[in-house]
Design an enzyme around this catalytic site. Structure first.
Site, PDB file in Angstrom:
ATOM      1  N   LYS A   1       0.003   0.506  15.042  1.00  0.00           N
ATOM      2  CA  LYS A   1       1.383   0.504  15.530  1.00  0.00           C
ATOM      3  C   LYS A   1       1.733  -0.584  16.544  1.00  0.00           C
ATOM      4  O   LYS A   1       2.912  -0.779  16.845  1.00  0.00           O
ATOM      5  CB  LYS A   1       1.696   1.872  16.169  1.00  0.00           C
ATOM      6  CG  LYS A   1       1.778   2.990  15.162  1.00  0.00           C
ATOM      7  CD  LYS A   1       3.083   2.906  14.397  1.00  0.00           C
ATOM      8  CE  LYS A   1       3.112   3.752  13.156  1.00  0.00           C
ATOM      9  NZ  LYS A   1       3.120   3.005  11.917  1.00  0.00           N
TER      10      LYS A   1
ATOM     11  N   HIS B   1       0.847  -1.200   0.000  1.00  0.00           N
ATOM     12  CA  HIS B   1       0.000   0.000   0.000  1.00  0.00           C
ATOM     13  C   HIS B   1       0.883   1.252   0.000  1.00  0.00           C
ATOM     14  O   HIS B   1       1.672   1.453   0.905  1.00  0.00           O
ATOM     15  CB  HIS B   1      -0.924   0.016   1.218  1.00  0.00           C
ATOM     16  CG  HIS B   1      -2.113  -0.882   1.057  1.00  0.00           C
ATOM     17  ND1 HIS B   1      -3.286  -0.692   1.737  1.00  0.00           N
ATOM     18  CD2 HIS B   1      -2.316  -1.961   0.260  1.00  0.00           C
ATOM     19  CE1 HIS B   1      -4.158  -1.629   1.373  1.00  0.00           C
ATOM     20  NE2 HIS B   1      -3.581  -2.408   0.489  1.00  0.00           N
TER      21      HIS B   1
ATOM     22  N   TYR C   1       3.381   6.986   9.876  1.00  0.00           N
ATOM     23  CA  TYR C   1       2.539   5.829   9.538  1.00  0.00           C
ATOM     24  C   TYR C   1       3.384   4.688   8.964  1.00  0.00           C
ATOM     25  O   TYR C   1       3.166   3.515   9.316  1.00  0.00           O
ATOM     26  CB  TYR C   1       1.422   6.229   8.563  1.00  0.00           C
ATOM     27  CG  TYR C   1       0.334   5.188   8.482  1.00  0.00           C
ATOM     28  CD1 TYR C   1      -0.795   5.268   9.297  1.00  0.00           C
ATOM     29  CD2 TYR C   1       0.445   4.084   7.638  1.00  0.00           C
ATOM     30  CE1 TYR C   1      -1.788   4.300   9.267  1.00  0.00           C
ATOM     31  CE2 TYR C   1      -0.532   3.112   7.594  1.00  0.00           C
ATOM     32  CZ  TYR C   1      -1.648   3.222   8.418  1.00  0.00           C
ATOM     33  OH  TYR C   1      -2.615   2.250   8.385  1.00  0.00           O
TER      34      TYR C   1
HETATM   35  P1  RFL Z   1       0.564 -10.663  22.305  1.00  0.00           P
HETATM   36  O1  RFL Z   1       0.147 -10.788  20.867  1.00  0.00           O
HETATM   37  O2  RFL Z   1      -0.459 -10.278  23.294  1.00  0.00           O
HETATM   38  O3  RFL Z   1       1.221 -12.044  22.706  1.00  0.00           O
HETATM   39  C1  RFL Z   1       1.539 -12.360  24.040  1.00  0.00           C
HETATM   40  C2  RFL Z   1       1.493 -13.859  24.217  1.00  0.00           C
HETATM   41  O4  RFL Z   1       1.851 -14.177  25.545  1.00  0.00           O
HETATM   42  C3  RFL Z   1       0.955 -15.155  26.041  1.00  0.00           C
HETATM   43  N1  RFL Z   1       0.937 -15.039  27.515  1.00  0.00           N
HETATM   44  C4  RFL Z   1       1.630 -15.846  28.335  1.00  0.00           C
HETATM   45  N2  RFL Z   1       2.431 -16.880  28.085  1.00  0.00           N
HETATM   46  C5  RFL Z   1       2.988 -17.508  29.146  1.00  0.00           C
HETATM   47  N3  RFL Z   1       2.752 -17.142  30.432  1.00  0.00           N
HETATM   48  C6  RFL Z   1       1.964 -16.105  30.727  1.00  0.00           C
HETATM   49  N4  RFL Z   1       1.748 -15.744  31.980  1.00  0.00           N
HETATM   50  C7  RFL Z   1       1.352 -15.406  29.651  1.00  0.00           C
HETATM   51  N5  RFL Z   1       0.530 -14.349  29.567  1.00  0.00           N
HETATM   52  C8  RFL Z   1       0.283 -14.156  28.289  1.00  0.00           C
HETATM   53  C9  RFL Z   1      -0.366 -14.843  25.374  1.00  0.00           C
HETATM   54  O5  RFL Z   1      -1.222 -15.984  25.328  1.00  0.00           O
HETATM   55  C10 RFL Z   1       0.099 -14.413  23.973  1.00  0.00           C
HETATM   56  O6  RFL Z   1       0.160 -15.498  23.074  1.00  0.00           O
HETATM   57  O7  RFL Z   1       1.774  -9.617  22.466  1.00  0.00           O
HETATM   58  P2  RFL Z   1       3.000  -9.312  21.481  1.00  0.00           P
HETATM   59  O8  RFL Z   1       3.650 -10.575  20.988  1.00  0.00           O
HETATM   60  O9  RFL Z   1       3.812  -8.289  22.160  1.00  0.00           O
HETATM   61  O10 RFL Z   1       2.312  -8.675  20.164  1.00  0.00           O
HETATM   62  C11 RFL Z   1       1.645  -7.443  20.222  1.00  0.00           C
HETATM   63  C12 RFL Z   1       0.529  -7.400  19.175  1.00  0.00           C
HETATM   64  O11 RFL Z   1      -0.262  -8.561  19.290  1.00  0.00           O
HETATM   65  C13 RFL Z   1      -0.356  -6.145  19.335  1.00  0.00           C
HETATM   66  O12 RFL Z   1       0.430  -5.013  19.611  1.00  0.00           O
HETATM   67  C14 RFL Z   1      -1.175  -5.848  18.042  1.00  0.00           C
HETATM   68  O13 RFL Z   1      -2.100  -6.864  17.781  1.00  0.00           O
HETATM   69  C15 RFL Z   1      -1.914  -4.512  18.169  1.00  0.00           C
HETATM   70  N6  RFL Z   1      -2.750  -4.228  16.995  1.00  0.00           N
HETATM   71  C16 RFL Z   1      -2.196  -3.760  15.825  1.00  0.00           C
HETATM   72  N7  RFL Z   1      -0.858  -3.614  15.720  1.00  0.00           N
HETATM   73  C17 RFL Z   1      -0.302  -3.184  14.539  1.00  0.00           C
HETATM   74  O14 RFL Z   1       0.936  -3.033  14.469  1.00  0.00           O
HETATM   75  N8  RFL Z   1      -1.056  -2.924  13.396  1.00  0.00           N
HETATM   76  C18 RFL Z   1      -2.405  -3.066  13.420  1.00  0.00           C
HETATM   77  O15 RFL Z   1      -3.039  -2.887  12.376  1.00  0.00           O
HETATM   78  C19 RFL Z   1      -3.030  -3.456  14.669  1.00  0.00           C
HETATM   79  N9  RFL Z   1      -4.359  -3.613  14.743  1.00  0.00           N
HETATM   80  C20 RFL Z   1      -4.146  -4.403  17.061  1.00  0.00           C
HETATM   81  C21 RFL Z   1      -4.915  -4.073  15.911  1.00  0.00           C
HETATM   82  C22 RFL Z   1      -4.754  -4.899  18.214  1.00  0.00           C
HETATM   83  C23 RFL Z   1      -6.119  -5.059  18.242  1.00  0.00           C
HETATM   84  N10 RFL Z   1      -6.682  -5.588  19.448  1.00  0.00           N
HETATM   85  C24 RFL Z   1      -7.612  -6.644  19.472  1.00  0.00           C
HETATM   86  C25 RFL Z   1      -6.115  -5.212  20.718  1.00  0.00           C
HETATM   87  C26 RFL Z   1      -6.285  -4.220  15.920  1.00  0.00           C
HETATM   88  C27 RFL Z   1      -6.897  -4.689  17.104  1.00  0.00           C
HETATM   89  C28 RFL Z   1      -8.400  -4.775  17.070  1.00  0.00           C
HETATM   90  C1  PHB Z   2      -6.668  -3.967  10.598  1.00  0.00           C
HETATM   91  O1  PHB Z   2      -7.007  -4.767  11.460  1.00  0.00           O
HETATM   92  O2  PHB Z   2      -6.695  -4.249   9.378  1.00  0.00           O
HETATM   93  C2  PHB Z   2      -6.221  -2.599  11.007  1.00  0.00           C
HETATM   94  C3  PHB Z   2      -6.312  -2.220  12.333  1.00  0.00           C
HETATM   95  C4  PHB Z   2      -5.902  -0.959  12.710  1.00  0.00           C
HETATM   96  C5  PHB Z   2      -5.415  -0.075  11.750  1.00  0.00           C
HETATM   97  C6  PHB Z   2      -5.303  -0.466  10.433  1.00  0.00           C
HETATM   98  C7  PHB Z   2      -5.709  -1.739  10.056  1.00  0.00           C
HETATM   99  O3  PHB Z   2      -5.046   1.172  12.099  1.00  0.00           O
END
Ligand code: RFL
Ligand code: PHB
Length: 389
Positions: free
Chosen positions: A296, A72, A384
């Site tokens: 992020k 993109h 971004y």
């Molecule tokens: P995670 O993914 O939470 O993984 C942590 C892992 O640790 C396990 N865990 C344990 N294991 C052993 N012992 C314990 N006591 C434990 N406690 C927990 C968990 O089961 C899990 O498997 O953290 P990590 O690896 O630091 O990754 C971070 C990302 O997952 C998070 O920042 C992103 O998903 C945030 N996010 C987005 N980030 C982006 O860069 N671009 C995006 O477009 C974006 N969109 C989003 C998002 C997060 C969202 N939600 C649901 C919060 C969109 C959404 C809707």
């Molecule tokens: C996505 O889940 O596709 C997503 C989430 C947050 C953004 C952009 C894309 O800011």
């Protein structure tokens, strides 16, 4: 069991770190609280910065990402019936890649399994002992049996609700938090995306985002109340509300269909300092959370992994602890800049319950400024696509 690095958490940060270390001959054990299927069932991020793509390449896990990810070169910002494009390539020469976090994690699991690396699933009661000594330990229960690891270093990659951050004493730990007074209701549907690039929309009814995973898989979000639950929203109600928040041309083009996933995420900014305590190093959501508006979270987890991987490599290859010593400051300097951007972009696009008419007018003026000012668009584009590391 002796190992060089014990990685707590098998999410994207833990697995990426494990794979990068493995490629440099540094052994690790990954402890994950859930099953692999559970981790792969979480629908989260969709936008990858080049920094993360480069790390996936270095980990030897980027083939599918390059084949299936979408490049993109820009994104659209809408308010009312106005819509304008911020051109990433013109302002920064760098695109972002649309490829789901689920797929990133799947590729990392496949590589970990192919390399024979240890992952312990369904571990319980993980306890970190002596992190501030030369002999740290991690104990945990799996299958009813208590086990103990004696690693040289511990990487706390266990997300916001993990145990690693709590192992840093309160006398040392400082936490900064901002809770936003709304959430995001997200829907995944097997429908073609409404546009080939993402659309971030500010509307009088609240924020909306049109994103995607592939040609026939769309991801949409709308700002919702924190008291809502996904079951309050029928598919029909979701689509109707989304359409009302998009410019009319976009709403008319929207193809709707049954949702295959529907969830609500609260919005939060959170940073913990320091990110190192003795031999324990925090990475990713364990140390910080950003609201998803700037895409992020995963990308900032990746920049932490970069700093920690580089520091551990330096230690094992040269004996120098310089990178380990500067890890917390290096990671936090970038984390705060990303926190600022995510806060700014969230503030620009959402409707706040206590927003006055004045606040609203200022928000519209800022959108108007962004629409017409090249320098403002360049600053947004730089943030971004990802600040350098
Ligand atoms: P995670 O993914 O939470 O993984 C942590 C892992 O640790 C396990 N865990 C344990 N294991 C052993 N012992 C314990 N006591 C434990 N406690 C927990 C968990 O089961 C899990 O498997 O953290 P990590 O690896 O630091 O990754 C971070 C990302 O997952 C998070 O920042 C992103 O998903 C945030 N996010 C987005 N980030 C982006 O860069 N671009 C995006 O477009 C974006 N969109 C989003 C998002 C997060 C969202 N939600 C649901 C919060 C969109 C959404 C809707
Ligand atoms: C996505 O889940 O596709 C997503 C989430 C947050 C953004 C952009 C894309 O800011």
């Amino acid at each position: 069991m002796k190992t060089q690095v014990c990685i707590i958490g098998g999410g994207p940060s833990g697995l990426l770190l494990a794979q990068l270390l493995h490629r440099r001959g540094i052994a690790s054990v990954v402890l994950e609280r859930k099953t692999k299927d559970y981790v792969l069932g979480r629908i989260r991020a969709g936008v990858l910065e080049q920094g993360l793509v480069r790390l996936m390449e270095e980990a030897g896990c980027a083939d599918r990402l390059h084949r299936e990810g979408f490049v993109h070169d820009g994104t659209l910002v809408a308010y009312g019936d106005e819509m304008f494009r911020v051109d990433f390539s013109r302002h920064t020469g760098t695109p972002v890649i649309v490829y789901g976090q689920t797929e990133v994690t799947r590729d990392l699991y496949a590589a970990r399994e192919a390399s024979g690396g240890v992952i312990e699933y369904e571990v319980e009661d993980v306890e970190i002992l002596g992190a501030d000594t030369d002999a740290p330990q991690v104990s945990y229960t799996v299958g009813g049996e208590r086990r103990r690891i004696f690693p040289q270093f511990i990487a706390g990659c266990d997300g916001f609700h993990g145990v690693s951050r709590q192992a840093i004493p309160l006398s040392v730990r400082r936490e900064y938090e901002k809770i936003y007074p709304f959430g995001w209701l997200g829907v995944l549907s097997e429908t073609p995306p409404v546009n080939h690039e993402l659309i971030y929309a500010n509307s009088p009814r609240g924020f909306a985002l049109c994103s995607m995973r592939n040609e026939n898989l769309s991801r949409y979000y709308i700002q919702c109340s924190l008291s809502d639950s996904p079951s309050d929203w029928t598919d029909a109600a979701f689509w109707q509300e989304l359409k009302r928040r998009l410019p009319s041309t976009v709403a008319q083009a929207l193809v709707t269909g049954p949702s295959i996933e529907k969830s609500i995420a609260p919005l939060r900014s959170f940073v913990t300092e320091p990110m190192r305590w003795g031999r324990l190093f925090l990475c990713g959501d364990a140390a910080h959370i950003v609201p998803p508006t700037g895409a992020k979270g995963l990308n900032t987890a990746a920049s932490d992994v970069h700093y920690l991987y580089t520091a551990l490599r330096q230690f094992y290859e040269t004996g120098s602890e310089a990178g380990l010593d500067s890890y917390s400051a290096d990671a936090l300097a970038r984390v705060w800049k990303v926190s600022r951007f995510s806060w700014w972009f969230s503030s620009l696009l959402h409707r706040y319950p206590d927003q006055s008419e004045f606040d609203h007018k200022v928000q519209l003026a800022e959108l108007e400024f962004l629409r017409t000012n090249d320098a403002a668009q360049a600053a947004m584009a730089e943030n971004y696509v990802g600040l350098p590391y």
